[in-house]
Motif scaffolding. Structure first.
Motif, short mmCIF file in Angstrom:
data_model
loop_
_atom_site.label_atom_id
_atom_site.label_comp_id
_atom_site.label_asym_id
_atom_site.label_seq_id
_atom_site.Cartn_x
_atom_site.Cartn_y
_atom_site.Cartn_z
N LEU A 1 50.70 13.16 8.74
CA LEU A 1 49.76 13.11 7.69
C LEU A 1 48.47 13.80 7.75
O LEU A 1 48.20 14.09 6.84
N SER A 2 48.08 13.82 8.96
CA SER A 2 46.74 14.26 9.40
C SER A 2 46.60 15.75 8.75
O SER A 2 45.69 16.41 8.65
N ARG A 3 47.99 16.60 8.96
CA ARG A 3 47.88 17.89 8.64
C ARG A 3 47.81 18.02 6.99
O ARG A 3 47.51 19.22 6.75
N HIS A 4 48.01 17.05 6.24
CA HIS A 4 48.03 17.16 4.95
C HIS A 4 46.75 16.79 4.19
O HIS A 4 46.68 17.09 3.05
N SER A 5 46.22 15.60 4.64
CA SER A 5 45.07 14.96 4.09
C SER A 5 44.21 14.22 5.05
O SER A 5 44.37 14.44 6.21
N ARG A 6 43.31 13.69 4.51
CA ARG A 6 42.13 13.06 5.32
C ARG A 6 43.07 11.94 6.10
O ARG A 6 44.00 11.35 5.70
N THR A 7 42.43 11.87 7.47
CA THR A 7 43.32 10.72 8.35
C THR A 7 42.34 9.71 8.84
O THR A 7 41.34 10.13 9.11
N ILE A 8 42.84 8.29 8.72
CA ILE A 8 41.97 7.45 9.37
C ILE A 8 41.74 7.38 10.67
O ILE A 8 40.75 6.60 11.47
N VAL A 9 42.56 8.14 11.58
CA VAL A 9 42.25 8.30 13.00
C VAL A 9 41.74 9.50 13.47
O VAL A 9 41.81 9.85 14.67
N SER A 10 41.32 10.44 12.67
CA SER A 10 40.87 11.71 13.02
C SER A 10 39.49 11.47 13.97
O SER A 10 38.60 10.35 13.74
N SER A 11 39.06 12.46 14.43
CA SER A 11 37.90 12.67 15.24
C SER A 11 36.75 12.61 14.54
O SER A 11 36.53 13.05 13.46
N PRO A 12 35.67 11.80 14.84
CA PRO A 12 34.53 11.89 13.92
C PRO A 12 33.71 13.20 14.07
O PRO A 12 33.01 13.42 13.28
N GLU A 13 34.00 14.07 15.16
CA GLU A 13 33.58 15.54 15.18
C GLU A 13 33.94 16.09 14.12
O GLU A 13 33.38 17.15 13.57
N ALA A 14 35.23 16.00 13.23
CA ALA A 14 35.07 16.60 11.98
C ALA A 14 34.73 16.20 10.61
O ALA A 14 34.90 16.86 9.67
N ARG A 15 33.77 15.13 10.92
CA ARG A 15 33.09 14.98 9.72
C ARG A 15 31.95 15.93 9.42
O ARG A 15 31.49 16.59 10.23
N PRO A 16 31.54 16.28 8.24
CA PRO A 16 30.38 17.10 7.95
C PRO A 16 29.12 16.67 8.68
O PRO A 16 28.97 15.66 8.83
N PRO A 17 28.42 17.69 9.01
CA PRO A 17 27.06 17.58 9.69
C PRO A 17 26.10 16.86 8.87
O PRO A 17 26.06 17.04 7.53
N ASP A 18 25.23 16.05 9.39
CA ASP A 18 24.18 15.34 8.71
C ASP A 18 23.30 16.37 8.20
O ASP A 18 22.85 17.51 9.01
N LEU A 19 22.53 16.52 6.89
CA LEU A 19 21.57 17.34 6.63
C LEU A 19 20.22 16.79 6.33
O LEU A 19 20.26 15.56 5.85
N SER A 20 19.25 17.55 6.56
CA SER A 20 17.92 17.01 6.06
C SER A 20 17.75 17.06 4.84
O SER A 20 18.63 17.78 4.03
N GLY A 21 16.54 16.56 4.02
CA GLY A 21 16.30 16.53 2.82
C GLY A 21 16.18 18.16 2.39
O GLY A 21 16.45 18.55 1.14
N GLN A 22 15.21 19.03 3.27
CA GLN A 22 15.02 20.21 3.19
C GLN A 22 16.47 21.09 3.01
O GLN A 22 16.46 21.75 1.94
N ALA A 23 17.48 20.85 3.80
CA ALA A 23 18.80 21.43 3.86
C ALA A 23 19.50 21.25 2.51
O ALA A 23 20.07 22.05 1.77
N VAL A 24 19.55 19.95 2.03
CA VAL A 24 20.10 19.34 0.81
C VAL A 24 19.57 20.30 -0.45
O VAL A 24 20.21 20.77 -1.19
N ALA A 25 18.16 20.26 -0.26
CA ALA A 25 17.61 20.97 -1.42
C ALA A 25 17.80 22.31 -1.46
O ALA A 25 18.12 23.15 -2.61
#
Length: 406
Positions: free
Chosen positions: A13-37
Motif C-alpha cells: 500500500l505504501s507504494r501507492h498512497s500515504r501510509t500510516i506507518v511511514s517514516s516521519p522523515e517523509a513529512r514535508p519540512p516545517d516552514l517559517s512565516g517568511q518561507a510561506v509568504a
C-alpha cells in the motif's frame, strides 16, 4: 504468518498512497512565516502575504498553513477575488490555506483526484474548501525540498511535494466549540450535510481515487494487527484483537456486496466547519479530502459516528441524531446497517492503535494523541453495553429513515 501478510500488505500500500506507518522523515519540512509568504507569492498570483498571519494547523502527514494575502487583479484561470473568502482586514485581502503534501504519501494523480472531488462538490452546491490556480494556471505545483526551504545552494532533494492554495472556509471547527453547543439539532444537521455530500459524489468517477489503496481505508482494517505490538496495555491489545476478529467475521465476507463509491474517508470534527447564527451552530462546510478513497458507504457513516462519539460525554445517545440525519439524506440497506456496529468499533480501534504507533515515531507531535485516549474510552463503553441495547438506540434512527421514505 498472519502478521507477515499484514506487513506485506502495508508495504504494498505504501507504494501507492500515504501510509500510516511511514517514516516521519517523509513529512514535508516545517516552514517559517517568511518561507510561506515567499512560496505563495512565487507560485500563486498574490501581490502580498502578511507574514504575521501565517499559522500552521495540526495534521498527520502533510503541512497546512493559514495565511492572509492580497490577490492580483486576475487570479489564475476561473478564479477571482469574489470566489475567495475575504477577511475583515481589507477589501483586497483574502484568507487561504497553503497545503503541502508529500508525493510519497499521495502521488500527483491522487492529489489531483482530491482536487476533482472538491471541484465536483462545489459544482453541486456542497460548501467545501477548493483549490485555486497558480500563476501557471495549475491547481497543483510540484516542488523539491530545496524549493520549499528557499535554499538554492542546497543539494537537490529527491523528495517531491504537491503544493496547493485552498480557499479558507470561515467559521469554527466542530471539535473546538464549547460542548454545550453540541446539540441533537447540530448533530442531526451535520449527519444530513454529510449524507448529502456522499449523495453528490455518487456520479463522480476518478481513476486515481478509485485505484487508490490506503491503510486508512477500513477495507484493510485487519492489517492493523501488525501494529498491535505498539499497544503496551494488554487489556487494550486484547480488545483490539477482538474488534479485528468481529470485523473479519461480520463485515469482510459481505464487503463485495456492500455499495461503494468515493467517500471523504476522514469525517471527524476537525474537518467539519460550523457557523453560529442567532446563538445556534449549524454545519457550514467540509475540509480536507486528503484521505478520500473509493470504498464502502457504510464506512463513511461509521467513521463519522466514531469521531462524533469520542467528542461527547454521552456517545451512544448522541450518535442517534447524527445517524438519523445521515440516513435522511442517504438511506442505507439492512445489510449495510447490520455492519455498522462492527465498523464503528473498527474505526475507533484504528484511530487508537495508529495514534499510539505514530506518537512513538513523533513524540513531539501531540496532535497524534488527540483521539486515542478518547477512542479507547468509547470502545470500553461499547463493550460494556449489550449490543442489543445499542441496536435499539440506533433502531430509532432507522425508524426515522423508514418513515421519511414512505
Amino acid at each position: 504468518m498472519a502478521c507477515r501478510r499484514s506487513l506485506l500488505l502495508i508495504r504494498r500500500l505504501s507504494r501507492h498512497s500515504r501510509t500510516i506507518v511511514s517514516s516521519p522523515e517523509a513529512r514535508p519540512p516545517d516552514l517559517s512565516g517568511q518561507a510561506v509568504a515567499t512560496l505563495v507569492k512565487d507560485l500563486f498570483p498574490f501581490n502580498a502575504v502578511e507574514e504575521s498571519s501565517v499559522k500552521q494547523f495540526p495534521s498527520y502527514d502533510d503541512r497546512n498553513f493559514y495565511f492572509r494575502g492580497s490577490v492580483a487583479d486576475v487570479f489564475g484561470h476561473n478564479n477571482s477575488r469574489k470566489q475567495i473568502t475575504r477577511g475583515k482586514f481589507g477589501t483586497k485581502d483574502v484568507e487561504c490555506v497553503l497545503k503541502i503534501t508529500s508525493t510519497a504519501y499521495a502521488p500527483y494523480e491522487v492529489i489531483n483526484g482530491s482536487n476533482s472531488i472538491m471541484n465536483h462538490l462545489r459544482g453541486k452546491g456542497i460548501r467545501c474548501s477548493y483549490p485555486l490556480t497558480s500563476r501557471r494556471g495549475r491547481q497543483i505545483e510540484l516542488c523539491s525540498e530545496s524549493q520549499l526551504l528557499l535554499d538554492k545552494n542546497s543539494v537537490e532533494s529527491e523528495r517531491e511535494f504537491g503544493v496547493r492554495v485552498l480557499a479558507f472556509l470561515p467559521g469554527e471547527l466542530m471539535d473546538e466549540i464549547d460542548r454545550r453547543y453540541i446539540t441533537p439539532g447540530l448533530l442531526y444537521g451535520t449527519g444530513k450535510y454529510i449524507g448529502n455530500l456522499d449523495a453528490a459524489l455518487q456520479d463522480l468517477h476518478d481513476p486515481a481515487i478509485s485505484g487508490r489503496e490506503s491503510c486508512w481505508d477500513l477495507k484493510h482494517f485487519p492489517s492493523l494487527r501488525s501494529l498491535l505490538p505498539s499497544v503496551k496495555d494488554l487489556k487494550k491489545r486484547s480488545m483490539s484483537e477482538m474488534v479485528i476478529q468481529h470485523f473479519q467475521e461480520n463485515v469482510s465476507p459481505k464487503m463485495s456486496s456492500l455499495r461503494q463509491g468515493i467517500i471523504h474517508g476522514d469525517m471527524n470534527g476537525l474537518n467539519i466547519v460550523v457557523a453560529k447564527q442567532n446563538g445556534t451552530y449549524r454545519t457550514s462546510g467540509i475540509i480536507d479530502f486528503g484521505d478520500s478513497v473509493h470504498s464502502c458507504y457504510v464506512f463513511e457513516l461509521a467513521i463519522m459516528l466514531a469521531y462524533a462519539m469520542v467528542q461527547n460525554a454521552n456517545p451512544l445517545q448522541l450518535s442517534c441524531p447524527m445517524l438519523s440525519g445521515y440516513l435522511q439524506a442517504f438511506p442505507m440497506s439492512e445489510e449495510e446497517l447490520d455492519c455498522l456496529y462492527y465498523c464503528v468499533l473498527a474505526r475507533l480501534c484504528q484511530s487508537a492503535v495508529v495514534g499510539e504507533h505514530k506518537f512513538k515515531q513523533e513524540p513531539w507531535n501531540t496532535y497524534l494523541l488527540t483521539t486515542p485516549a478518547k477512542a479507547w474510552q468509547v470502545m470500553g463503553v461499547i463493550f460494556a453495553t449489550p449490543r442489543n441495547e445499542i441496536e435499539k438506540l440506533w433502531a430509532r434512527a432507522r425508524q426515522m429513515q423508514s418513515e421519511s421514505v414512505h
